[in-house]
Design an enzyme around this catalytic site. Structure first.
Site, PDB file in Angstrom:
ATOM      1  NE  ARG A  93      36.710  38.277  42.475  1.00  0.00           N
ATOM      2  CZ  ARG A  93      35.657  38.039  41.692  1.00  0.00           C
ATOM      3  NH1 ARG A  93      35.788  37.332  40.592  1.00  0.00           N
ATOM      4  NH2 ARG A  93      34.470  38.508  42.022  1.00  0.00           N
ATOM      5  N   GLY A  97      37.264  30.812  45.459  1.00  0.00           N
ATOM      6  CA  GLY A  97      37.554  29.898  46.564  1.00  0.00           C
ATOM      7  C   GLY A  97      36.366  29.016  46.902  1.00  0.00           C
ATOM      8  CG  ASP A 111      60.183  40.932  47.315  1.00  0.00           C
ATOM      9  OD1 ASP A 111      60.168  40.866  48.554  1.00  0.00           O
ATOM     10  OD2 ASP A 111      60.552  40.002  46.589  1.00  0.00           O
ATOM     11  CB  THR A 119      53.656  33.189  37.972  1.00  0.00           C
ATOM     12  OG1 THR A 119      54.394  33.727  36.856  1.00  0.00           O
ATOM     13  CG2 THR A 119      53.458  31.694  37.759  1.00  0.00           C
ATOM     14  CG  LEU A 120      47.667  33.754  38.878  1.00  0.00           C
ATOM     15  CD1 LEU A 120      46.303  33.873  38.203  1.00  0.00           C
ATOM     16  CD2 LEU A 120      47.711  34.545  40.168  1.00  0.00           C
ATOM     17  CD  GLU A 121      52.364  29.918  43.253  1.00  0.00           C
ATOM     18  OE1 GLU A 121      51.498  30.158  44.100  1.00  0.00           O
ATOM     19  OE2 GLU A 121      53.457  30.491  43.266  1.00  0.00           O
ATOM     20  CD  GLN A 138      40.276  40.092  46.870  1.00  0.00           C
ATOM     21  OE1 GLN A 138      39.653  41.129  46.815  1.00  0.00           O
ATOM     22  NE2 GLN A 138      39.870  39.054  47.569  1.00  0.00           N
TER      23      GLN A 138
END
Length: 173
Positions: A93, A97, A111, A119-121, A138
Site C-alpha cells: 500500500r 511504502g 499463479d 507470505t510477506l517478505e 493489497q
C-alpha cells in the site's frame, strides 16, 4: 486486464475467494489484506539456497513491535485467498511504502489457481513500529488469455502459515 473493485465484489464466491471479506477494504481496483500477528525470522547468520533454515517466531503485541532495517521479517496475511481463471497479484500500500515498509521483496506474483495465505517478505528502511491486523498490502486480479493449467501442487500451495523459503527443494530435483 485488471479487475475493478466492483468486479472483484461480483466475483466473490465464484472465481475469487477471500476469507473474511469486508467491503470496507475494497478499493477501486484492489482489496486490502491485513498482517497476521506473527512474524518469522531466520535464526542463522548466513542463508544458503541449498539448505532448509532454522527460524524463530515473534508475536506482534497489540502495542506494536519495532522492526529494524537490515532484517528480513516473514509475515503472512490474515486472509486466505484463492482464484480460478485469474492471476492474483500482491502490492504494498502507498501508506505503508511512505513509511519505508516493503511488504514483499519479489513474491507479489501469484499463479492462477493459487490457494492459501500470502507470505510477506517484510523489510524497512528505518526503524518502524508495526501492529497486528493492520492493512499492509493489497491484492488485485488480472485476467488470463489463452490455455492454461492451474497451480495445483507447488511448494507453497494450500499453505497454513508463514513459509520460509523452500528453494532448497529445487536442488533435490
Amino acid at each position: 486486464m485488471i479487475l475493478s473493485g466492483i468486479e472483484i465484489k461480483k466475483r466473490m464466491g465464484k472465481d475469487i475467494y477471500i476469507s473474511g471479506f469486508d467491503e470496507k477494504r475494497l478499493n477501486p481496483n484492489s482489496y486490502n489484506l491485513r498482517l497476521h500477528n506473527e512474524l518469522v525470522l531466520y535464526d542463522e547468520p548466513i542463508l544458503d539456497m541449498k539448505k532448509k533454515h532454522k527460524t524463530k517466531t515473534l508475536q506482534i503485541p497489540e502495542e506494536g513491535l519495532i522492526l529494524q532495517p537490515g532484517v528480513l521479517y516473514l509475515g503472512r496475511t490474515v486472509e486466505k485467498t484463492s482464484t480460478k481463471n485469474l492471476i492474483p497479484m500482491l502490492e504494498g500500500r502507498s501508506s505503508t511504502g511512505r513509511l519505508g515498509l516493503e511488504s514483499h521483496i519479489c513474491a507479489g506474483f501469484g499463479d492462477v489457481g493459487f490457494n492459501g495465505y500470502w507470505t510477506l517478505e517484510i523489510s524497512v528502511v528505518m526503524p518502524l513500529r508495526i501492529y497486528p491486523y493492520v492493512e499492509i498490502c493489497q491484492i488485485y486480479f488480472h485476467t488470463i488469455e489463452g490455455e492454461y493449467e492451474e497451480y495445483k501442487s507447488g511448494k507453497y500451495q494450500n499453505n497454513v502459515g508463514i513459509q520460509s523459503s523452500q528453494m532448497y527443494k529445487d536442488f533435490k530435483k
